[in-house]
Design a protein around this motif. Structure first.
Motif, short mmCIF file in Angstrom:
data_model
loop_
_atom_site.label_atom_id
_atom_site.label_comp_id
_atom_site.label_asym_id
_atom_site.label_seq_id
_atom_site.Cartn_x
_atom_site.Cartn_y
_atom_site.Cartn_z
N ALA A 73 19.03 11.05 6.64
CA ALA A 73 20.16 11.98 6.25
C ALA A 73 21.10 11.30 5.12
N LYS A 74 21.07 10.21 5.19
CA LYS A 74 22.00 9.66 4.11
C LYS A 74 21.15 9.36 2.63
N MET A 75 19.99 9.45 2.76
CA MET A 75 19.26 9.22 1.53
C MET A 75 19.12 10.39 0.57
N LYS A 76 18.76 10.16 -0.76
CA LYS A 76 18.61 11.29 -1.62
C LYS A 76 17.87 12.43 -1.33
N ASN A 77 17.58 13.57 -1.70
CA ASN A 77 16.76 14.30 -1.37
C ASN A 77 15.36 14.04 -2.46
N GLY A 78 14.38 13.93 -2.00
CA GLY A 78 13.20 13.68 -2.67
C GLY A 78 12.93 12.05 -3.00
N VAL A 79 13.52 11.36 -1.94
CA VAL A 79 13.34 9.84 -1.94
C VAL A 79 11.61 9.63 -1.49
N VAL A 80 11.33 8.49 -2.15
CA VAL A 80 10.03 7.81 -1.71
C VAL A 80 10.40 6.61 -0.57
N VAL A 81 9.49 6.64 0.44
CA VAL A 81 9.93 5.60 1.50
C VAL A 81 8.34 4.66 1.45
N LEU A 82 8.54 3.37 1.40
CA LEU A 82 7.34 2.66 1.37
C LEU A 82 7.63 1.60 2.70
N ASN A 83 6.77 1.43 3.34
CA ASN A 83 6.53 0.30 4.57
C ASN A 83 5.38 -0.48 4.59
N THR A 84 5.40 -1.59 4.06
CA THR A 84 4.48 -2.66 4.20
C THR A 84 4.75 -3.78 5.25
N ALA A 85 5.70 -3.63 6.01
CA ALA A 85 6.21 -4.54 6.96
C ALA A 85 5.77 -4.23 8.57
N ARG A 86 6.28 -3.63 9.11
CA ARG A 86 6.00 -3.19 10.73
C ARG A 86 6.30 -1.77 10.88
N GLY A 87 5.42 -1.29 11.58
CA GLY A 87 5.20 0.13 11.91
C GLY A 87 6.77 0.80 12.62
N GLU A 88 6.93 -0.10 13.54
CA GLU A 88 8.09 0.45 14.20
C GLU A 88 9.40 0.36 13.71
N LEU A 89 9.58 -0.10 12.36
CA LEU A 89 10.59 0.12 11.77
C LEU A 89 11.21 1.65 11.18
N LEU A 90 10.07 2.33 11.35
CA LEU A 90 10.24 3.83 11.15
C LEU A 90 10.21 4.40 12.34
N ASP A 91 10.99 5.51 12.52
CA ASP A 91 11.20 6.69 13.70
C ASP A 91 9.88 7.61 12.75
N GLU A 92 8.79 7.43 13.21
CA GLU A 92 7.77 8.06 12.70
C GLU A 92 7.74 9.78 12.91
N GLN A 93 8.18 10.00 13.67
CA GLN A 93 8.34 11.66 13.74
C GLN A 93 9.43 12.02 12.97
N ALA A 94 10.56 11.37 12.94
CA ALA A 94 11.76 11.69 11.89
C ALA A 94 11.08 11.74 10.67
N VAL A 95 10.41 10.44 10.22
CA VAL A 95 9.97 10.48 8.86
C VAL A 95 9.05 11.60 8.60
N ALA A 96 8.23 11.91 9.58
CA ALA A 96 7.09 13.05 9.32
C ALA A 96 7.72 14.50 9.10
#
Length: 322
Positions: free
Chosen positions: A226-249
């Motif tokens: 919610a704090k991010m810009k609209n239209g942001v690009v998110v990259l994750n090459t670290a660990r999967g669990e850093l993302l709430d995958e449902q929220a990102v989807a």
């Protein structure tokens, strides 16, 4: 001295060799070992003094059943698969392999970003399908194309990989900001340090390069998005669990996040129920950022040197000395 490699295939599927380890002892390499069957793990370690693992867990009960075990080498940087407390209590040295994949992971980060910006794979396939040939125009594209110059990339986690990523971003003419728990003079030459909230608000691209600990689990959740810009690009090459995958989807499907590029997911290999599989504009690769031939060569070389130093009485890269 008997040396067991519990899961050698991903590190060396046949394009490299184990010659250095062969010179140090009686080497036995298994392609794969169960992650859950303790009996199989124990049987394979047997009376070995040295074992190398990657994802196969080495628990206290396994150590109890393998009394000859004196050394556990993790063929990775992360070492949460080993019960460090139990190992220390038993006098077992545990080592890891730091920094072997830094150039490769930074390169993969930009491979994902450039695919999002240029859609090279898609447009190549379109050409082979005849779409350019049938186009009335001399130039054909059917995805928005994005230029990186002047865009702001926010790097969360500014250790060696984060800083290597910053060097590439600077070469592309991007504005680089970074969030890290500590700051370094070297880091200040590559980026402007900001708070996490400022990074989320300012970034056109957000790239994750932090370890997975309790405090960072689901760092990118609904509140952060919610704090991010609209239209942001998110990259994750670290660990999967850093993302709430449902929220990102959900954010991808709503357009809040324009695109995501991930090389890691919460459960690997990926499960068909993972919400990212059905999210729009989500690019997923199968945990290959670390896996260039050069990176895997360094991994084996460092792991071999770790054992050599241990045998010589001067162990290095020890993670359970404290």
């Amino acid at each position: 001295m008997k040396i067991i490699v519990l899961e050698g295939y991903t590190t060396n599927p046949g394009d490299l060799n184990w010659d250095g380890l062969n010179e140090l002892g009686n080497l036995e390499v298994y392609h794969r070992t169960s992650l859950t069957d303790e009996k199989e793990i124990i049987d394979r370690i047997g009376n070995a003094e040295i074992v190398l693992t990657n994802k196969t867990p080495i628990t206290g009960s396994i150590m109890d059943a393998c009394p000859y075990l004196k050394y556990i080498g993790v063929l990775a940087t992360g070492y949460n698969v080993v019960d460090l407390k139990a190992a220390k209590e038993k006098g077992i040295v545990v080592t890891n392999v730091p920094d072997y994949s830094t150039p490769s992971v930074a390169q993969m980060t930009f491979a994902l970003l450039l695919e999002i910006c240029q859609h090279v794979g898609h447009h190549s396939q379109a050409v082979h399908e005849g779409k350019w040939e049938k186009s009335p125009d001399w130039s054909f594209f059917d995805f928005p194309l994005i230029e990186l110059v002047g865009k702001t990339i926010g790097i969360i986690g500014f250790g060696s990989i984060g800083q290597e990523t910053a060097k590439i971003a600077n070469a592309f003419g991007m504005n680089v900001i970074a969030y890290n728990r500590s700051q370094s003079e070297e880091g200040k030459k590559l980026a402007v340090y900001v708070s996490l909230d400022e990074l989320l608000k300012q970034s056109d691209v957000i790239s994750l390069h932090i370890p997975l600990v309790e405090e960072t689990k689901s760092l990118i959740d609904e509140e952060a998005i919610a704090k991010m810009k609209n239209g942001v690009v998110v990259l994750n090459t670290a660990r999967g669990e850093l993302l709430d995958e449902q929220a990102v989807a959900d954010a991808l499907n709503s357009g809040k996040i324009y695109a995501a590029g991930v090389d890691v997911v919460s459960t690997e290999s990926i499960e068909s129920s993972n919400p990212l599989l059905k999210a729009q504009n989500c690019f997923i690769t199968p945990h290959i950022a670390w896996a260039t031939k050069e990176s895997r060569t360094r991994l084996i070389d460092i792991a071999t040197n770790n054992i050599k130093q241990y045998i010589n009485g001067d162990p290095v890269n020890v993670v359970n000395s404290d």
